[in-house]
Design a protein around this motif. Structure first.
Motif, short mmCIF file in Angstrom:
data_model
loop_
_atom_site.label_atom_id
_atom_site.label_comp_id
_atom_site.label_asym_id
_atom_site.label_seq_id
_atom_site.Cartn_x
_atom_site.Cartn_y
_atom_site.Cartn_z
N GLN A 1 0.90 -1.25 -0.02
CA GLN A 1 0.08 -0.06 -0.03
C GLN A 1 1.09 1.17 -0.07
O GLN A 1 0.67 2.19 -0.78
CB GLN A 1 -1.01 -0.02 1.23
N ASP A 2 2.04 1.26 0.69
CA ASP A 2 2.78 2.18 0.65
C ASP A 2 3.52 2.56 -0.58
O ASP A 2 3.47 3.73 -0.96
CB ASP A 2 3.90 2.15 1.90
N ARG A 3 3.95 1.44 -1.25
CA ARG A 3 4.48 1.61 -2.68
C ARG A 3 3.26 2.49 -3.51
O ARG A 3 3.78 3.21 -4.58
CB ARG A 3 4.73 0.43 -3.56
N GLN A 4 2.11 2.25 -3.53
CA GLN A 4 0.89 2.64 -4.18
C GLN A 4 0.84 4.27 -3.82
O GLN A 4 0.76 5.17 -4.62
CB GLN A 4 -0.43 2.04 -3.88
N GLU B 1 3.44 5.95 -2.76
CA GLU B 1 4.59 6.45 -3.10
C GLU B 1 4.73 7.02 -4.72
O GLU B 1 4.89 7.94 -5.35
CB GLU B 1 5.89 5.62 -3.03
N GLN B 2 3.76 6.07 -5.20
CA GLN B 2 3.54 6.30 -6.88
C GLN B 2 2.62 7.41 -7.03
O GLN B 2 2.83 8.08 -7.93
CB GLN B 2 3.00 4.89 -7.87
N ARG B 3 1.51 7.44 -6.42
CA ARG B 3 0.62 8.50 -6.31
C ARG B 3 1.13 9.77 -5.94
O ARG B 3 0.98 11.02 -6.59
CB ARG B 3 -0.62 8.20 -5.48
N TYR B 4 2.12 9.86 -4.98
CA TYR B 4 2.62 11.01 -4.73
C TYR B 4 3.51 11.74 -5.77
O TYR B 4 3.65 12.71 -6.09
CB TYR B 4 3.49 10.71 -3.39
N SER B 5 4.54 10.51 -6.32
CA SER B 5 5.50 10.79 -7.47
C SER B 5 4.60 11.31 -8.63
O SER B 5 4.97 12.45 -9.43
CB SER B 5 6.16 9.63 -7.75
N ALA B 6 3.34 10.86 -8.87
CA ALA B 6 2.49 11.39 -10.20
C ALA B 6 2.15 12.89 -9.69
O ALA B 6 2.10 13.81 -10.66
CB ALA B 6 1.45 10.25 -10.20
N SER C 1 4.89 15.24 -9.77
CA SER C 1 5.33 15.64 -11.37
C SER C 1 4.35 16.48 -12.02
O SER C 1 4.62 17.31 -12.93
CB SER C 1 5.46 14.38 -12.11
#
Length: 65
Positions: free
Chosen positions: A31-34, A36-41, A44
């Protein structure tokens, strides 16, 4: 009037970017990886929006400056 709205919008974007840069992400886990991906998107997309505003301002400054 439009200039004041633009200044306020830029202020909101700057505060959003600041919050993104200061955000602390949780450690490990699927869930943390998800997250992190949302945060990065989101980061950006925010950076792209700020860059586009910079381009618009530069173009306007070149036309009127």
């Amino acid at each position: 009037m439009a200039q004041q709205q633009l200044i306020e919008a830029i202020g909101r974007l700057e505060r959003a970017v600041s919050r993104l840069e200061q955000a602390k992400l949780p450690l490990a886990g699927a869930q943390d990886r998800q997250l992190e991906q949302r945060y990065s998107a989101l980061k950006s997309a925010t950076e792209q929006a700020v860059a586009e505003i910079d381009r618009l301002l530069a173009r306007e400054g070149g036309v009127h400056g």
